[in-house]
Design a protein around this motif. Structure first.
Motif, PDB file in Angstrom:
ATOM      1  N   VAL A 147      -1.668  -7.001   4.881  1.00 44.35           N
ATOM      2  CA  VAL A 147      -1.378  -5.781   5.658  1.00 44.35           C
ATOM      3  C   VAL A 147      -0.219  -6.030   6.607  1.00 44.35           C
ATOM      4  N   SER A 190       0.818  -1.208   0.000  1.00 42.21           N
ATOM      5  CA  SER A 190       0.000   0.000   0.000  1.00 42.21           C
ATOM      6  C   SER A 190       0.852   1.258   0.000  1.00 42.21           C
ATOM      7  N   LEU A 233     -12.304  -4.178   8.308  1.00 42.12           N
ATOM      8  CA  LEU A 233     -11.441  -4.713   7.255  1.00 42.12           C
ATOM      9  C   LEU A 233     -11.578  -6.237   7.204  1.00 42.12           C
ATOM     10  N   SER A 255      -9.362 -11.323   5.013  1.00 41.85           N
ATOM     11  CA  SER A 255      -8.413 -11.622   3.933  1.00 41.85           C
ATOM     12  C   SER A 255      -7.322 -10.549   3.840  1.00 41.85           C
ATOM     13  N   TYR A 256      -7.524  -9.416   4.485  1.00 36.78           N
ATOM     14  CA  TYR A 256      -6.516  -8.354   4.458  1.00 36.78           C
ATOM     15  C   TYR A 256      -5.440  -8.546   5.528  1.00 36.78           C
ATOM     16  N   SER A 306      -3.980  -0.122   7.027  1.00 35.89           N
ATOM     17  CA  SER A 306      -4.999  -0.067   5.971  1.00 35.89           C
ATOM     18  C   SER A 306      -6.396  -0.160   6.561  1.00 35.89           C
ATOM     19  N   ASP A 307      -7.407   0.332   5.763  1.00 38.25           N
ATOM     20  CA  ASP A 307      -7.231   0.782   4.403  1.00 38.25           C
ATOM     21  C   ASP A 307      -7.374   2.292   4.362  1.00 38.25           C
TER      22      ASP A 307
END
Ligand code: 0X9
Ligand code: ZN
Length: 567
Positions: A549, A496, A541, A544-545, A532-533
């Motif tokens: 991250v 990111s 969030l 799956s992040y 994030s995000d």
């Protein structure tokens, strides 16, 4: 025998001979307290003995649209820090503050830097004397009704928010609630949002100097839409139905997966947001599995009696650097404890293969600073931010924003005196057991910390002090440069994009933050990392992040460690 084990044995042996920094831990033992952190003498005295507002301090005012709200006339004088021996030399950044907006009336003296230069801390000694203002600490900010661009001071309207009402702990339902992104560049937009928030129709989620993410209650959507239309304010709906997002956010693992993980000795997966029990169980598991390398210590208890558990990873070399990392100061920012525990797992399970930068460091991790709030977000209100200590004031509203409760410039801008506010600063500096325990530990651990990193969400920012006002420390160029190096490392993993800047300049002034306090202790690299995000999911969030991250954040941490070890 593995090489690091040999090292541990060697250093453990030297410990018997009295070397002060060795790792003398026997299996299962807690790590010892040390005693050499440079400690400004009376940081704690920064506390303000605020009287509870009397009835005469409450006045009725009219909102623009004619409805009546009860405002607290907050003229309670805030005692400045008596003499912050850690006093910073503050520099007004000429290029850092992108806030173009005209500040609120009470903010009109933002440009009048508040600074003192009495410092016993090398890193805080001014390097550019011509830019440093030397006002004495007695002149610390006294205004408490500052309206900042994002999280604004609220009057003491005793309207309990969700989560305060439900003493019988019914789960808060966000069905039909929405999150909107609003451009705040046009004059007057923030004032409208502030009024809506005072009436409890919306609450603040995130944003920066040019935009605000707000949560609009389901039963307020019609009303708020009408007001925005009337005021010609455009907005994007980024979350249509918040409860739906919450329901989908953290699906349970299958029984097979659970069974598999259980057999491994702990339940952490980084495929899920875990309860405190799993996080603490994981930490204990590591201490038990790697007793010469890892230890845990409860550095205190939360208001509701939960452990504030720190995990230390150290091979005990006396030349090691020291780094403190925490997460979960804000209860609803679930990605933060998940990321911090990911770091722990990586270093603990792969210590032998780790780089020297990682191995030559004494690591201290406190993944959940606010365990009561964290549990409350799992059981009752997913969007709870503060801790859970009831306020004395009529016991209507609960919780202090722990990131407004630290004793450096406590009680200044962006920190509310209203117990019902999301940014309630607490009754005094360090009035909360969680912030106090963290600070006491850092002061008394004896470790000479090179870095303090506190993980939050969201927005993708790397923020350095000061947060209390739009001024920066003398070494801000170092912090800016290193921040940019970290951001570059994150981006280069295919990750990111992070923005780097002082937290007051990039976001908004907010006093009483842990990062400011750590910096004032002389810890050079003090950063708040807003993970994030940038608002698509915000606090909710999806799981799956977690891995991406945490992985990119680890790349950033490695970049910092390279600088700490090699310059
Ligand atoms: O407002 C905060 O406490 C942090 N942002 S969050 O959205 N996670 O709540 C930013 C804190 C920056 N540091 C200071 N203001 N000291
Ligand atoms: Zn936060």
């Amino acid at each position: 025998m593995e090489s690091w084990t040999v090292l541990v044995v060697l250093f453990a042996a030297s410990g018997v001979l009295g070397t002060p920094f060795i790792n003398k831990l026997a299996p299962g033992q807690e790590f010892p307290a040390k005693n050499s952190v440079r400690q400004p003498s009376n940081i704690e005295d920064a506390s303000t003995d605020l009287a509870e507002p009397s009835a005469s301090e409450l006045a009725t005012t009219q909102t623009d649209d004619g409805s009546s709200i009860v405002d607290k006339v907050d003229e309670t004088p805030v005692k400045a820090e008596a003499d912050p021996a850690a006093a910073e030399a503050a520099i007004k950044p000429d290029s850092i503050n992108p806030i173009g907006e005209k500040p609120d009336k009470s903010d009109s003296d933002v440009s009048a830097n508040v600074a003192s230069t009495k410092s016993d801390s090398e890193s805080l000694v001014a390097t550019e004397p011509e830019k440093i203002e030397t006002q004495e600490s007695e002149a610390a900010p006294t205004e408490t009704d500052h309206v900042d661009p994002v999280i604004e001071e609220e009057p003491a309207v005793l309207i309990p928010k969700t989560g305060d009402l439900s003493k019988n702990e019914v789960k808060v339902d966000y069905s039909g609630a929405q999150v909107w992104k609003i451009s705040t560049n046009r004059t007057g937009v923030r004032a409208v949002i502030t009024r809506l928030r005072r009436r409890n129709l919306v609450s603040t989620w995130g944003g920066d100097h040019s935009s605000a993410d707000i949560l609009v209650r389901h039963d307020a959507i019609e009303n708020v839409t009408r007001i925005f239309k009337r005021e010609n304010i455009s907005y994007d709906v980024i979350i249509e139905d918040l409860q739906k997002r919450i329901d989908e956010e953290n699906p349970p693992l299958s029984p097979e997966e659970l069974e598999l993980h259980d057999r491994r000795g702990h339940r952490m997966t980084w495929k899920q947001y875990h309860r405190l029990e799993d996080i603490h169980g994981f930490m204990e598991y590591l201490a038990k599995t790697y007793p010469t390398l890892i230890s845990t210590k409860s550095i205190g208890k939360s208001h509701e009696g939960r452990d504030l558990k720190v995990l230390r990873i150290s091979d005990g070399k006396p030349t090691n650097k020291a780094v403190f990392i925490d997460g979960g100061i804000h209860a609803r920012e679930w990605i933060s404890p998940a990321t911090v525990t990911f770091f722990i797992n990586q270093f603990a399970e792969n210590f032998d293969e780790e780089s020297d930068d990682i191995k030559n460091t004494d690591w201290y991790f406190l993944p959940v600073v606010n365990p009561d709030g964290y549990e409350y977000t799992h059981t009752t209100d997913r969007l709870w931010r503060k801790n859970r200590k009831p306020s004395n004031l009529a016991r209507v509203c609960s919780g202090t924003d722990l990131n407004r409760n630290f004793g450096y410039r406590w009680g200044g801008k962006g920190a509310s005196s209203n117990p019902c506010s999301e940014t309630f600063r607490g009754r005094t500096a360090f009035s909360e057991p969680e912030s106090k325990a963290l600070a006491d530990f850092i002061k008394s651990s004896g470790a000479n910390f090179s870095a303090y990193l506190t993980y939050h969400s969201y927005g993708q920012y790397l923020l350095y002090p000061w947060g209390y006002d739009n001024v920066v420390p003398p070494d801000y160029k170092d912090l800016d440069e290193v921040g940019k190096t970290i951001a570059k490392a994150i981006e280069e993993t295919g990750g990111s994009k992070y923005s780097v800047g002082s937290s007051s300049g990039l976001l908004y002034p907010a006093s009483g933050g842990s990062d400011d306090w750590a910096k004032a202790q002389g810890i050079k690299y003090s950063y708040t990392v807003e993970l994030s995000d940038t608002g698509r999911y915000g606090f909710i969030l999806p799981t799956s992040y977690i891995n991406p991250v945490a992985k990119e954040s680890l790349a950033g941490l490695r970049a910092l460690m390279k600088i700490i070890h090699h310059g």
